[in-house]
Design a protein around this motif. Structure first.
Motif, short mmCIF file in Angstrom:
data_model
loop_
_atom_site.label_atom_id
_atom_site.label_comp_id
_atom_site.label_asym_id
_atom_site.label_seq_id
_atom_site.Cartn_x
_atom_site.Cartn_y
_atom_site.Cartn_z
N LEU A 56 0.85 -1.18 0.00
CA LEU A 56 0.00 0.00 0.00
C LEU A 56 0.89 1.23 0.00
N PRO A 57 0.69 2.16 -0.93
CA PRO A 57 1.56 3.35 -0.99
C PRO A 57 1.27 4.33 0.13
N GLU A 58 2.22 5.18 0.41
CA GLU A 58 2.02 6.29 1.33
C GLU A 58 1.10 7.31 0.66
N THR A 59 0.31 8.02 1.48
CA THR A 59 -0.58 9.07 0.96
C THR A 59 -0.25 10.38 1.64
N GLY A 60 -0.59 11.48 0.98
CA GLY A 60 -0.34 12.80 1.55
C GLY A 60 -1.48 13.24 2.45
N ASP A 61 -1.47 14.53 2.81
CA ASP A 61 -2.50 15.07 3.70
C ASP A 61 -3.89 15.06 3.06
N ARG A 112 -15.61 -5.88 -0.07
CA ARG A 112 -15.05 -4.55 -0.28
C ARG A 112 -13.87 -4.41 0.67
N VAL A 113 -12.69 -4.13 0.14
CA VAL A 113 -11.45 -4.32 0.90
C VAL A 113 -10.74 -3.01 1.24
N LEU A 114 -10.60 -2.12 0.26
CA LEU A 114 -9.90 -0.86 0.46
C LEU A 114 -10.71 0.28 -0.13
N ASN A 115 -10.66 1.44 0.51
CA ASN A 115 -11.33 2.66 0.01
C ASN A 115 -10.25 3.71 -0.23
N VAL A 116 -9.88 3.89 -1.48
CA VAL A 116 -8.84 4.86 -1.82
C VAL A 116 -9.51 6.21 -2.01
N THR A 117 -9.20 7.16 -1.13
CA THR A 117 -9.95 8.40 -1.01
C THR A 117 -9.02 9.60 -1.17
N ALA A 118 -9.48 10.60 -1.94
CA ALA A 118 -8.63 11.76 -2.20
C ALA A 118 -9.47 13.02 -2.31
N MET A 119 -8.82 14.15 -2.08
CA MET A 119 -9.44 15.48 -2.20
C MET A 119 -8.84 16.22 -3.37
N GLY A 120 -9.63 17.15 -3.92
CA GLY A 120 -9.13 18.00 -4.99
C GLY A 120 -10.08 19.16 -5.23
N TYR A 137 -7.06 7.51 -8.42
CA TYR A 137 -6.66 6.45 -9.35
C TYR A 137 -5.14 6.35 -9.48
N GLU A 138 -4.43 7.46 -9.28
CA GLU A 138 -2.96 7.39 -9.25
C GLU A 138 -2.50 6.51 -8.08
N ILE A 139 -3.15 6.68 -6.93
CA ILE A 139 -2.79 5.89 -5.76
C ILE A 139 -3.11 4.41 -6.01
N ILE A 140 -4.27 4.14 -6.60
CA ILE A 140 -4.65 2.76 -6.91
C ILE A 140 -3.59 2.09 -7.78
N GLY A 141 -3.02 2.87 -8.70
CA GLY A 141 -1.99 2.33 -9.57
C GLY A 141 -0.76 1.85 -8.84
N GLU A 142 -0.58 2.29 -7.60
CA GLU A 142 0.58 1.87 -6.80
C GLU A 142 0.25 0.76 -5.82
#
Length: 425
Positions: free
Chosen positions: A352-357, A379-387, A398-403
Protein backbone atom coordinates in the motif's frame (compact mmCIF):
# COMPACT_ATOMS: atom_id res chain seq x y z
CA UNK A 1 -11.41 16.99 30.30
CA UNK A 2 -10.48 14.38 27.69
CA UNK A 3 -13.19 11.98 26.56
CA UNK A 4 -12.50 8.27 26.10
CA UNK A 5 -14.45 6.87 23.15
CA UNK A 6 -15.45 3.36 22.06
CA UNK A 7 -16.06 2.95 18.31
CA UNK A 8 -18.07 -0.11 17.26
CA UNK A 9 -17.33 -1.65 13.85
CA UNK A 10 -14.64 -2.97 11.56
CA UNK A 11 -15.16 -1.53 8.07
CA UNK A 12 -14.14 1.39 5.90
CA UNK A 13 -16.77 3.63 7.47
CA UNK A 14 -15.34 2.94 10.91
CA UNK A 15 -11.76 3.52 9.73
CA UNK A 16 -12.85 6.94 8.42
CA UNK A 17 -14.58 7.73 11.72
CA UNK A 18 -11.53 6.59 13.71
CA UNK A 19 -9.21 8.67 11.53
CA UNK A 20 -11.34 11.77 12.09
CA UNK A 21 -12.00 11.20 15.80
CA UNK A 22 -8.28 10.71 16.42
CA UNK A 23 -7.68 14.30 15.28
CA UNK A 24 -9.84 15.74 18.08
CA UNK A 25 -8.05 17.69 20.83
CA UNK A 26 -10.88 16.60 23.14
CA UNK A 27 -10.13 12.88 22.69
CA UNK A 28 -8.54 10.85 25.46
CA UNK A 29 -8.20 7.21 24.39
CA UNK A 30 -9.98 5.84 21.34
CA UNK A 31 -10.93 2.17 21.49
CA UNK A 32 -12.37 0.21 18.56
CA UNK A 33 -14.22 -3.10 18.66
CA UNK A 34 -13.28 -5.13 16.77
CA UNK A 35 -11.54 -2.67 14.41
CA UNK A 36 -9.20 -3.66 11.57
CA UNK A 37 -5.49 -3.20 10.68
CA UNK A 38 -6.15 0.30 9.34
CA UNK A 39 -8.10 1.39 12.41
CA UNK A 40 -5.26 0.07 14.61
CA UNK A 41 -3.17 3.06 13.48
CA UNK A 42 -5.60 5.40 15.28
CA UNK A 43 -7.17 3.36 18.08
CA UNK A 44 -6.58 0.63 20.65
CA UNK A 45 -8.36 -2.49 19.41
CA UNK A 46 -10.67 -4.30 21.82
CA UNK A 47 -11.71 -7.89 21.16
CA UNK A 48 -15.29 -7.43 22.28
CA UNK A 49 -18.25 -9.52 21.18
CA UNK A 50 -20.47 -6.63 20.12
CA UNK A 51 -23.63 -8.76 20.18
CA UNK A 52 -23.02 -9.37 23.89
CA UNK A 53 -24.45 -6.17 25.33
CA UNK A 54 -23.38 -7.02 28.87
CA UNK A 55 -19.78 -7.39 27.71
CA UNK A 56 -19.92 -4.01 26.00
CA UNK A 57 -21.41 -2.40 29.12
CA UNK A 58 -18.73 -3.96 31.33
CA UNK A 59 -15.99 -2.68 29.02
CA UNK A 60 -17.48 0.84 29.03
CA UNK A 61 -17.64 0.91 32.81
CA UNK A 62 -14.13 -0.49 33.23
CA UNK A 63 -12.65 2.05 30.80
CA UNK A 64 -14.85 5.00 31.89
CA UNK A 65 -16.05 5.47 28.30
CA UNK A 66 -17.61 8.89 27.74
CA UNK A 67 -19.11 8.17 24.31
CA UNK A 68 -19.88 5.07 22.26
CA UNK A 69 -20.08 5.58 18.48
CA UNK A 70 -21.91 2.73 16.74
CA UNK A 71 -20.82 2.44 13.11
CA UNK A 72 -22.85 -0.40 11.54
CA UNK A 73 -26.61 -0.89 11.46
CA UNK A 74 -26.97 -4.41 12.88
CA UNK A 75 -26.02 -3.55 16.51
CA UNK A 76 -28.45 -0.61 16.40
CA UNK A 77 -31.33 -2.76 15.15
CA UNK A 78 -30.40 -5.27 17.88
CA UNK A 79 -30.79 -2.59 20.59
CA UNK A 80 -27.20 -1.83 21.62
CA UNK A 81 -27.97 1.89 21.95
CA UNK A 82 -30.92 1.09 24.26
CA UNK A 83 -28.69 -0.97 26.55
CA UNK A 84 -26.05 1.76 26.71
CA UNK A 85 -28.55 4.56 27.36
CA UNK A 86 -30.25 2.53 30.09
CA UNK A 87 -26.83 2.27 31.77
CA UNK A 88 -26.28 6.03 31.53
CA UNK A 89 -23.59 5.79 28.83
CA UNK A 90 -23.75 8.36 26.03
CA UNK A 91 -24.18 6.69 22.64
CA UNK A 92 -24.26 8.04 19.11
CA UNK A 93 -26.90 5.97 17.34
CA UNK A 94 -30.66 5.42 17.47
CA UNK A 95 -32.73 3.11 19.64
CA UNK A 96 -33.94 -0.20 18.22
CA UNK A 97 -37.40 1.32 17.72
CA UNK A 98 -35.96 4.25 15.76
CA UNK A 99 -33.58 1.95 13.84
CA UNK A 100 -36.64 0.36 12.22
CA UNK A 101 -36.23 3.13 9.62
CA UNK A 102 -33.49 0.90 8.21
CA UNK A 103 -34.36 -2.43 9.79
CA UNK A 104 -37.78 -2.60 8.13
CA UNK A 105 -38.43 -1.13 4.70
CA UNK A 106 -42.13 -1.81 5.22
CA UNK A 107 -42.12 0.29 8.41
CA UNK A 108 -40.51 3.19 6.59
CA UNK A 109 -42.90 3.00 3.64
CA UNK A 110 -45.88 3.02 6.01
CA UNK A 111 -44.41 6.02 7.86
CA UNK A 112 -44.10 7.84 4.52
CA UNK A 113 -47.70 7.01 3.68
CA UNK A 114 -48.95 8.22 7.06
CA UNK A 115 -47.08 11.54 6.90
CA UNK A 116 -47.30 12.29 3.15
CA UNK A 117 -43.55 11.92 2.64
CA UNK A 118 -42.86 11.65 -1.10
CA UNK A 119 -41.68 8.16 -2.04
CA UNK A 120 -42.35 5.45 -4.62
CA UNK A 121 -45.75 3.75 -4.66
CA UNK A 122 -45.49 0.37 -2.97
CA UNK A 123 -47.15 -2.79 -1.64
CA UNK A 124 -46.02 -5.15 1.13
CA UNK A 125 -46.14 -8.94 0.85
CA UNK A 126 -45.61 -11.72 3.38
CA UNK A 127 -45.63 -14.68 0.96
CA UNK A 128 -44.22 -15.45 -2.47
CA UNK A 129 -47.45 -16.52 -4.27
CA UNK A 130 -49.20 -13.21 -3.56
CA UNK A 131 -46.12 -11.24 -4.56
CA UNK A 132 -45.71 -13.22 -7.78
CA UNK A 133 -49.38 -12.68 -8.66
CA UNK A 134 -49.07 -8.94 -8.03
CA UNK A 135 -46.48 -8.41 -10.74
CA UNK A 136 -48.41 -10.21 -13.49
CA UNK A 137 -49.91 -7.01 -14.83
CA UNK A 138 -47.14 -4.63 -13.76
CA UNK A 139 -44.88 -2.84 -16.19
CA UNK A 140 -41.13 -3.15 -15.92
CA UNK A 141 -38.71 -2.19 -14.50
CA UNK A 142 -39.90 -2.73 -10.95
CA UNK A 143 -38.09 -2.74 -7.60
CA UNK A 144 -38.08 -5.74 -5.23
CA UNK A 145 -36.78 -5.16 -1.68
CA UNK A 146 -36.17 -7.63 1.13
CA UNK A 147 -37.75 -6.06 4.21
CA UNK A 148 -34.91 -6.48 6.69
CA UNK A 149 -31.17 -5.80 6.78
CA UNK A 150 -29.33 -7.22 3.78
CA UNK A 151 -25.86 -5.59 3.87
CA UNK A 152 -26.80 -3.25 1.02
CA UNK A 153 -27.64 -6.12 -1.34
CA UNK A 154 -31.34 -6.82 -0.72
CA UNK A 155 -32.62 -4.57 -3.51
CA UNK A 156 -33.25 -5.78 -7.06
CA UNK A 157 -34.17 -3.50 -9.95
CA UNK A 158 -35.96 -6.05 -12.15
CA UNK A 159 -35.83 -5.22 -15.86
CA UNK A 160 -37.99 -8.21 -16.85
CA UNK A 161 -40.76 -10.26 -15.28
CA UNK A 162 -38.37 -13.20 -15.03
CA UNK A 163 -35.94 -11.03 -13.05
CA UNK A 164 -38.76 -9.92 -10.74
CA UNK A 165 -39.94 -13.47 -10.09
CA UNK A 166 -36.38 -14.61 -9.38
CA UNK A 167 -35.87 -11.71 -6.94
CA UNK A 168 -39.12 -12.53 -5.11
CA UNK A 169 -38.08 -16.16 -4.73
CA UNK A 170 -34.57 -15.16 -3.62
CA UNK A 171 -35.95 -12.91 -0.88
CA UNK A 172 -38.35 -15.49 0.52
CA UNK A 173 -35.76 -18.29 0.29
CA UNK A 174 -33.28 -16.33 2.40
CA UNK A 175 -30.64 -15.24 -0.10
CA UNK A 176 -30.32 -11.85 1.65
CA UNK A 177 -29.95 -13.14 5.21
CA UNK A 178 -32.57 -15.27 6.92
CA UNK A 179 -35.59 -16.52 5.01
CA UNK A 180 -37.60 -13.43 4.13
CA UNK A 181 -40.75 -12.87 6.15
CA UNK A 182 -41.75 -9.89 4.05
CA UNK A 183 -40.85 -7.97 0.92
CA UNK A 184 -41.75 -4.59 -0.53
CA UNK A 185 -42.53 -4.18 -4.22
CA UNK A 186 -42.43 -0.61 -5.44
CA UNK A 187 -42.45 1.44 -8.58
CA UNK A 188 -39.20 2.25 -10.32
CA UNK A 189 -38.33 5.93 -9.96
CA UNK A 190 -36.62 7.81 -12.78
CA UNK A 191 -34.00 10.44 -11.99
CA UNK A 192 -30.61 11.07 -10.45
CA UNK A 193 -29.77 9.61 -7.04
CA UNK A 194 -28.22 11.56 -4.17
CA UNK A 195 -27.45 10.87 -0.51
CA UNK A 196 -28.43 13.40 2.16
CA UNK A 197 -27.07 13.18 5.70
CA UNK A 198 -28.46 14.81 8.84
CA UNK A 199 -27.37 14.62 12.47
CA UNK A 200 -30.35 14.28 14.77
CA UNK A 201 -30.92 14.73 18.50
CA UNK A 202 -34.52 13.50 18.77
CA UNK A 203 -36.00 16.95 18.16
CA UNK A 204 -34.03 18.54 15.35
CA UNK A 205 -32.13 17.47 12.26
CA UNK A 206 -28.96 19.34 11.29
CA UNK A 207 -27.72 19.11 7.70
CA UNK A 208 -24.48 17.11 7.54
CA UNK A 209 -23.47 16.92 3.91
CA UNK A 210 -24.36 15.19 0.67
CA UNK A 211 -22.73 12.53 -1.48
CA UNK A 212 -23.42 10.35 -4.47
CA UNK A 213 -22.82 6.61 -4.28
CA UNK A 214 -22.18 4.17 -7.16
CA UNK A 215 -24.05 0.96 -6.39
CA UNK A 216 -23.49 -1.11 -9.52
CA UNK A 217 -20.43 -3.35 -9.60
CA UNK A 218 -19.05 -2.36 -13.00
CA UNK A 219 -18.32 0.67 -15.16
CA UNK A 220 -21.18 2.58 -16.79
CA UNK A 221 -23.46 1.49 -13.90
CA UNK A 222 -23.67 -2.10 -15.05
CA UNK A 223 -23.76 -5.36 -13.14
CA UNK A 224 -25.34 -6.31 -9.82
CA UNK A 225 -26.08 -3.95 -6.96
CA UNK A 226 -23.39 -3.86 -4.28
CA UNK A 227 -22.89 -2.14 -0.95
CA UNK A 228 -21.25 0.68 -2.93
CA UNK A 229 -18.25 0.80 -5.28
CA UNK A 230 -17.34 4.45 -4.75
CA UNK A 231 -18.68 7.88 -3.90
CA UNK A 232 -17.96 11.58 -4.11
CA UNK A 233 -19.03 14.61 -2.09
CA UNK A 234 -20.81 16.94 -2.39
CA UNK A 235 -23.51 15.60 -4.72
CA UNK A 236 -23.56 17.98 -7.68
CA UNK A 237 -27.01 16.75 -8.70
CA UNK A 238 -28.68 18.09 -5.54
CA UNK A 239 -29.37 21.81 -5.90
CA UNK A 240 -29.91 24.17 -2.98
CA UNK A 241 -33.62 24.36 -3.83
CA UNK A 242 -33.91 20.57 -3.91
CA UNK A 243 -32.01 20.30 -0.64
CA UNK A 244 -34.36 22.73 1.11
CA UNK A 245 -37.34 20.85 -0.29
CA UNK A 246 -35.96 17.48 0.85
CA UNK A 247 -35.41 18.83 4.36
CA UNK A 248 -38.91 20.29 4.47
CA UNK A 249 -40.87 17.47 2.82
CA UNK A 250 -38.85 14.38 3.82
CA UNK A 251 -36.53 14.88 6.82
CA UNK A 252 -38.69 17.12 9.02
CA UNK A 253 -41.89 15.03 8.66
CA UNK A 254 -39.85 11.91 9.42
CA UNK A 255 -38.50 13.42 12.63
CA UNK A 256 -42.01 14.48 13.62
CA UNK A 257 -43.44 11.09 12.73
CA UNK A 258 -40.84 9.23 14.77
CA UNK A 259 -41.53 11.40 17.81
CA UNK A 260 -45.25 10.71 17.45
CA UNK A 261 -44.50 6.99 17.16
CA UNK A 262 -42.67 7.14 20.51
CA UNK A 263 -39.29 6.55 18.87
CA UNK A 264 -37.52 9.92 18.56
CA UNK A 265 -34.54 9.62 16.25
CA UNK A 266 -31.01 10.31 17.51
CA UNK A 267 -27.86 9.70 15.50
CA UNK A 268 -27.25 10.13 11.79
CA UNK A 269 -30.16 9.89 9.39
CA UNK A 270 -29.07 9.01 5.87
CA UNK A 271 -31.71 9.58 3.22
CA UNK A 272 -31.23 7.98 -0.17
CA UNK A 273 -33.04 10.32 -2.56
CA UNK A 274 -34.23 10.10 -6.14
CA UNK A 275 -34.37 13.50 -7.80
CA UNK A 276 -37.43 13.09 -10.01
CA UNK A 277 -39.13 15.54 -12.35
CA UNK A 278 -41.68 16.25 -9.61
CA UNK A 279 -39.11 16.75 -6.86
CA UNK A 280 -36.99 14.70 -4.43
CA UNK A 281 -38.45 11.36 -3.33
CA UNK A 282 -37.22 9.06 -0.60
CA UNK A 283 -35.77 5.75 -1.82
CA UNK A 284 -34.85 4.46 1.64
CA UNK A 285 -33.36 5.44 4.98
CA UNK A 286 -30.21 4.22 6.67
CA UNK A 287 -29.68 4.89 10.37
CA UNK A 288 -25.87 5.12 10.23
CA UNK A 289 -23.28 6.76 8.03
CA UNK A 290 -23.13 5.40 4.51
CA UNK A 291 -20.27 3.21 3.42
CA UNK A 292 -18.41 4.47 1.35
CA UNK A 293 -20.09 7.89 1.70
CA UNK A 294 -18.74 8.33 5.23
CA UNK A 295 -15.21 8.24 3.86
CA UNK A 296 -15.72 11.27 1.62
CA UNK A 297 -17.69 13.15 4.29
CA UNK A 298 -14.93 12.70 6.86
CA UNK A 299 -12.31 13.90 4.34
CA UNK A 300 -14.30 17.09 3.70
CA UNK A 301 -15.29 17.80 7.31
CA UNK A 302 -13.31 20.72 8.67
CA UNK A 303 -14.93 20.74 12.14
CA UNK A 304 -13.93 18.56 15.07
CA UNK A 305 -16.14 15.45 14.84
CA UNK A 306 -16.08 14.41 18.50
CA UNK A 307 -18.06 17.29 20.10
CA UNK A 308 -20.61 17.10 17.27
CA UNK A 309 -21.32 13.40 17.87
CA UNK A 310 -21.38 13.96 21.63
CA UNK A 311 -23.94 16.77 21.25
CA UNK A 312 -26.21 14.50 19.21
CA UNK A 313 -25.83 11.70 21.76
CA UNK A 314 -26.75 14.05 24.61
CA UNK A 315 -29.82 15.31 22.75
CA UNK A 316 -28.85 18.92 22.01
CA UNK A 317 -27.59 19.98 18.59
CA UNK A 318 -28.94 23.51 18.98
CA UNK A 319 -25.50 25.14 18.88
CA UNK A 320 -23.83 22.78 16.39
CA UNK A 321 -22.80 23.87 12.92
CA UNK A 322 -20.44 21.79 10.80
CA UNK A 323 -17.84 23.49 8.60
CA UNK A 324 -16.64 21.88 5.39
CA UNK A 325 -13.63 22.15 3.10
CA UNK A 326 -14.46 23.62 -0.30
CA UNK A 327 -12.55 20.85 -2.09
CA UNK A 328 -14.32 17.81 -3.45
CA UNK A 329 -13.65 14.33 -2.06
CA UNK A 330 -13.89 11.05 -3.95
CA UNK A 331 -13.38 7.43 -2.92
CA UNK A 332 -12.89 4.33 -5.05
CA UNK A 333 -13.65 0.91 -3.59
CA UNK A 334 -11.17 -1.86 -4.34
CA UNK A 335 -13.11 -5.12 -4.05
CA UNK A 336 -12.28 -8.82 -4.18
CA UNK A 337 -12.81 -10.49 -7.56
CA UNK A 338 -16.26 -12.08 -7.56
CA UNK A 339 -17.89 -9.53 -5.24
CA UNK A 340 -20.85 -9.14 -4.61
CA UNK A 341 -20.99 -12.90 -5.22
CA UNK A 342 -18.53 -15.44 -3.84
CA UNK A 343 -14.86 -14.46 -3.58
CA UNK A 344 -11.59 -15.78 -2.19
CA UNK A 345 -10.58 -14.66 1.31
CA UNK A 346 -7.09 -14.25 2.66
CA UNK A 347 -5.53 -13.02 -0.58
CA UNK A 348 -2.30 -11.07 0.12
CA UNK A 349 -2.06 -7.29 -0.25
CA UNK A 350 1.62 -6.91 -1.05
CA UNK A 351 1.95 -3.12 -0.94
CA UNK A 352 0.00 0.00 0.00
CA UNK A 353 1.56 3.35 -0.99
CA UNK A 354 2.02 6.29 1.33
CA UNK A 355 -0.58 9.07 0.96
CA UNK A 356 -0.34 12.80 1.55
CA UNK A 357 -2.50 15.07 3.70
CA UNK A 358 -5.23 15.15 1.04
CA UNK A 359 -5.61 11.39 0.55
CA UNK A 360 -6.16 8.23 2.62
CA UNK A 361 -6.51 4.51 2.07
CA UNK A 362 -9.27 3.39 4.42
CA UNK A 363 -9.32 -0.31 5.26
CA UNK A 364 -12.74 -1.89 4.75
CA UNK A 365 -12.14 -5.64 4.72
CA UNK A 366 -8.58 -6.40 5.76
CA UNK A 367 -6.83 -8.58 8.31
CA UNK A 368 -3.43 -9.89 9.31
CA UNK A 369 -2.30 -13.43 8.52
CA UNK A 370 1.22 -14.53 9.50
CA UNK A 371 2.33 -10.90 9.51
CA UNK A 372 0.91 -10.27 6.03
CA UNK A 373 -1.90 -7.81 5.26
CA UNK A 374 -4.67 -9.78 3.56
CA UNK A 375 -8.12 -9.18 2.11
CA UNK A 376 -10.86 -10.63 4.30
CA UNK A 377 -14.00 -9.08 2.80
CA UNK A 378 -15.78 -8.26 -0.43
CA UNK A 379 -15.05 -4.55 -0.28
CA UNK A 380 -11.45 -4.32 0.90
CA UNK A 381 -9.90 -0.86 0.46
CA UNK A 382 -11.33 2.66 0.01
CA UNK A 383 -8.84 4.86 -1.82
CA UNK A 384 -9.95 8.40 -1.01
CA UNK A 385 -8.63 11.76 -2.20
CA UNK A 386 -9.44 15.48 -2.20
CA UNK A 387 -9.13 18.00 -4.99
CA UNK A 388 -10.46 21.37 -6.20
CA UNK A 389 -12.71 19.43 -8.60
CA UNK A 390 -14.14 15.93 -8.80
CA UNK A 391 -11.93 15.28 -11.82
CA UNK A 392 -8.77 16.17 -9.85
CA UNK A 393 -9.86 14.16 -6.81
CA UNK A 394 -10.54 11.17 -9.07
CA UNK A 395 -7.19 11.55 -10.82
CA UNK A 396 -5.40 11.51 -7.47
CA UNK A 397 -7.34 8.47 -6.20
CA UNK A 398 -6.66 6.45 -9.35
CA UNK A 399 -2.96 7.39 -9.25
CA UNK A 400 -2.79 5.89 -5.76
CA UNK A 401 -4.65 2.76 -6.91
CA UNK A 402 -1.99 2.33 -9.57
CA UNK A 403 0.58 1.87 -6.80
CA UNK A 404 -1.41 -0.69 -4.79
CA UNK A 405 -0.15 -4.24 -5.16
CA UNK A 406 -3.04 -6.66 -4.71
CA UNK A 407 -3.58 -9.26 -7.41
CA UNK A 408 -7.13 -10.27 -6.48
CA UNK A 409 -8.71 -6.81 -6.58
CA UNK A 410 -11.00 -5.05 -9.02
CA UNK A 411 -12.52 -1.57 -9.05
CA UNK A 412 -14.61 0.70 -11.19
CA UNK A 413 -12.65 3.12 -13.35
CA UNK A 414 -15.44 5.71 -13.66
CA UNK A 415 -16.30 6.86 -10.12
CA UNK A 416 -17.57 10.44 -10.27
CA UNK A 417 -18.19 10.30 -14.03
CA UNK A 418 -21.51 12.17 -13.86
CA UNK A 419 -20.04 14.98 -11.78
CA UNK A 420 -17.06 15.24 -14.12
CA UNK A 421 -19.43 15.57 -17.08
CA UNK A 422 -21.17 18.45 -15.26
CA UNK A 423 -17.82 20.11 -14.51
CA UNK A 424 -16.79 19.83 -18.18
CA UNK A 425 -19.89 21.59 -19.49
Amino acid sequence: MAIDVLLIGSGGREHALAWKLAQSPELGTLYAAPGNPGIKAHATLAMLEVADHDAVLTFCRDKAIGLVVVGPEAPLVAGLADALEAAGIAVFGPSAAAARLEGSKGFTKDLCSLHDIPTARYRRFTNAPDARAAIEDRGMPIVIKADGLAAGKGVTIAETKADALAAIDACFEGEFGGPGAEIVIEEFLEGEEASLFCLCDGERAVFFGTAQDHKRAFDRDRGPNTGGMGAYSPAVSLSEAQLRRAMREIIEPTMKGMREAGAPFKGVLYAGLMLTETGPKLIEYNVRFGDPECQVLMMRLKSDLLPILLAAAKGDLSSVKADWHDDRALTVVMASNGYPGSYDKGTPIAHLPETGDDAMIFHAGTGQMDGQLVATGGRVLNVTAMGPSVREAAHKAYEIIGEVRWDNGFWRSDIGHRAIMVEDR
